[in-house]
Design a protein around this motif. Structure first.
Motif, short mmCIF file in Angstrom:
data_model
loop_
_atom_site.label_atom_id
_atom_site.label_comp_id
_atom_site.label_asym_id
_atom_site.label_seq_id
_atom_site.Cartn_x
_atom_site.Cartn_y
_atom_site.Cartn_z
N SER A 1 0.83 -1.20 0.00
CA SER A 1 0.00 0.00 0.00
C SER A 1 0.87 1.26 0.00
N VAL A 2 0.55 2.17 -0.91
CA VAL A 2 1.27 3.44 -0.99
C VAL A 2 0.27 4.58 -1.15
N LYS A 3 0.65 5.75 -0.68
CA LYS A 3 -0.05 7.00 -0.99
C LYS A 3 1.03 7.99 -1.39
N ARG A 4 1.27 9.00 -0.55
CA ARG A 4 2.41 9.88 -0.86
C ARG A 4 3.72 9.11 -0.73
N GLY A 5 3.79 8.24 0.27
CA GLY A 5 4.94 7.38 0.49
C GLY A 5 4.48 5.95 0.69
#
Length: 384
Positions: free
Chosen positions: A254-258
């Protein structure tokens, strides 16, 4: 490879922080550190003020990979790139086709410089500094040159600007923000910083974007508002950093900004951890030395068998601009409050407080930086 073995991908401050702390806690766990470059240890934050401090690229390097391997009793593999992660088989696929197993995998991948899509034949020659090899190239480029243009008036842009100006370079800094350190400082503090760095020799072109970069004989022409332009010998980009998430994302993490991790720096896939510039801890990406130090210590304890929840105390950021000493502890953007600002000819003291008078953040410039130690204990922790 033994189940308890640890493979660390990345040889920056984060990777070495984990390796050093883990070896201090446990001398038996097998540790392999994979580095995409030379793998030597150095302090990346030193790059933005190395000129004024008299540091050469060679002197910035604290120890080569072989020496670090001996000191920490770990295996270090320089110039070794990881192409993919097989989380099911718990292996990493290396660029040479080798499949290396792990018991625990630590992603300390760092971040890449943000590059703006600027038209013009000179845009492809914009320089960015994100590691020691980049810095070595930058120093070679500016040798014998006079005028350096910097894209970005954030923390790194201001530090490089001050450093270059202190060594006699003409420096022009572009930023869309109306003030330097626009994301960290209230308006009055930003104006004070601008005035002091201007006295040090930095020319700010704020509220402006570079529309095109053309080439001249031996240099560049940066066009901005209404076809105005600045000519420079070298163009340095310091727009910001983007966490390296591609490797993790391709593995189903899982990733978003990092790379998203919990307070134990555990990713969404068991036995894979992340820290440093590539990691997003409880929604926070903090690419600074102190968060990396705390994360390295906590993760090492977890890897050594004592699950340790990461705690971030208040960690003010020291901005390396001797022309205007600056320390800032920005408030959490979700906190409600107001800036209370005191200004003088020699400094700015800006306190961000809630309605009850609780201190939630501060910005100290000039002589006001002397109050850092008094004010820091009053701040709330970043992660309790």
């Amino acid at each position: 490879m033994p189940q308890q073995s640890v493979v660390i991908v990345g040889s920056g401050l984060a990777g070495y922080a984990v390796a050093r702390e883990l070896r201090r806690l446990n001398t038996d766990i097998q540790v392999t550190l994979l580095s995409a470059d030379h793998g030597g240890f150095y302090s990346k934050p030193m790059l933005s003020n190395a000129l004024a401090t008299g540091k050469t690229p060679d002197s910035i390097l604290n120890a080569e990979a072989g020496k670090m391997a001996d000191q920490l009793n770990i295996v270090i593999r320089p110039y070794t790139r990881v192409d993919a992660i097989d989380a099911v088989e718990e292996r990493v696929l290396l660029e040479n086709g080798e499949r290396l197993g792990y018991g625990r995998l630590v992603l300390a991948l760092g971040a890449d410089p943000v590059r703006l899509a600027i038209p013009g034949e000179g845009a492809d020659e914009i320089v960015s500094v994100n590691d020691l090899d980049d810095y070595r190239h930058f120093r070679e480029r500016i040798e014998g040159k006079r005028h350096i243009a910097i894209l970005g008036a954030g923390l790194i842009g201001c530090e490089f600007a001050n450093d270059l100006a202190a060594k006699g370079y003409q420096v022009s800094v572009f930023d869309l923000s109306p003030q330097p350190l626009g994301r960290l400082l209230p308006e009055q503090a930003g104006q004070f910083l601008q005035e002091k760095l201007a006295l040090a020799g930095v020319n700010f072109l704020l509220g402006k974007t570079v529309d095109k970069i053309g080439k001249t004989d031996g240099g560049y022409r940066l066009f901005y508002q209404d076809e105005q332009f600045v000519e420079a010998d070298v163009v340095l980009s310091a727009i910001g950093l983007r966490p390296r998430i591609g490797l993790a994302e391709a593995a189903g993490i899982s990733v978003k900004r990092g790379i998203q991790v919990d307070r134990y720096l555990q990713s969404s896939i068991q036995n894979i951890h992340a820290l440093g510039d590539c990691a997003e801890v409880d929604g926070k990406v903090l690419p600074f030395i102190m968060p990396i130090t705390h994360a390295g210590r906590a993760l090492a304890a977890t890897l050594a068998g004592t699950p340790t929840r990461l705690h971030y105390p208040a960690m003010p950021v020291l901005v390396k601009t001797p022309g205007c000493p600056t320390v800032v502890s920005p408030p959490d953007p979700h906190m409600e409050g107001e800036w209370q600002i005191e200004t003088s000819q020699d400094g700015v003291k800006a306190l961000f407080q809630d309605a009850a008078g609780n201190l939630l953040g501060f910005a100290l410039l000039g002589t006001a930086t002397s109050e850092r130690q008094t004010l820091t204990p009053r701040l709330p922790p970043i992660l309790a």
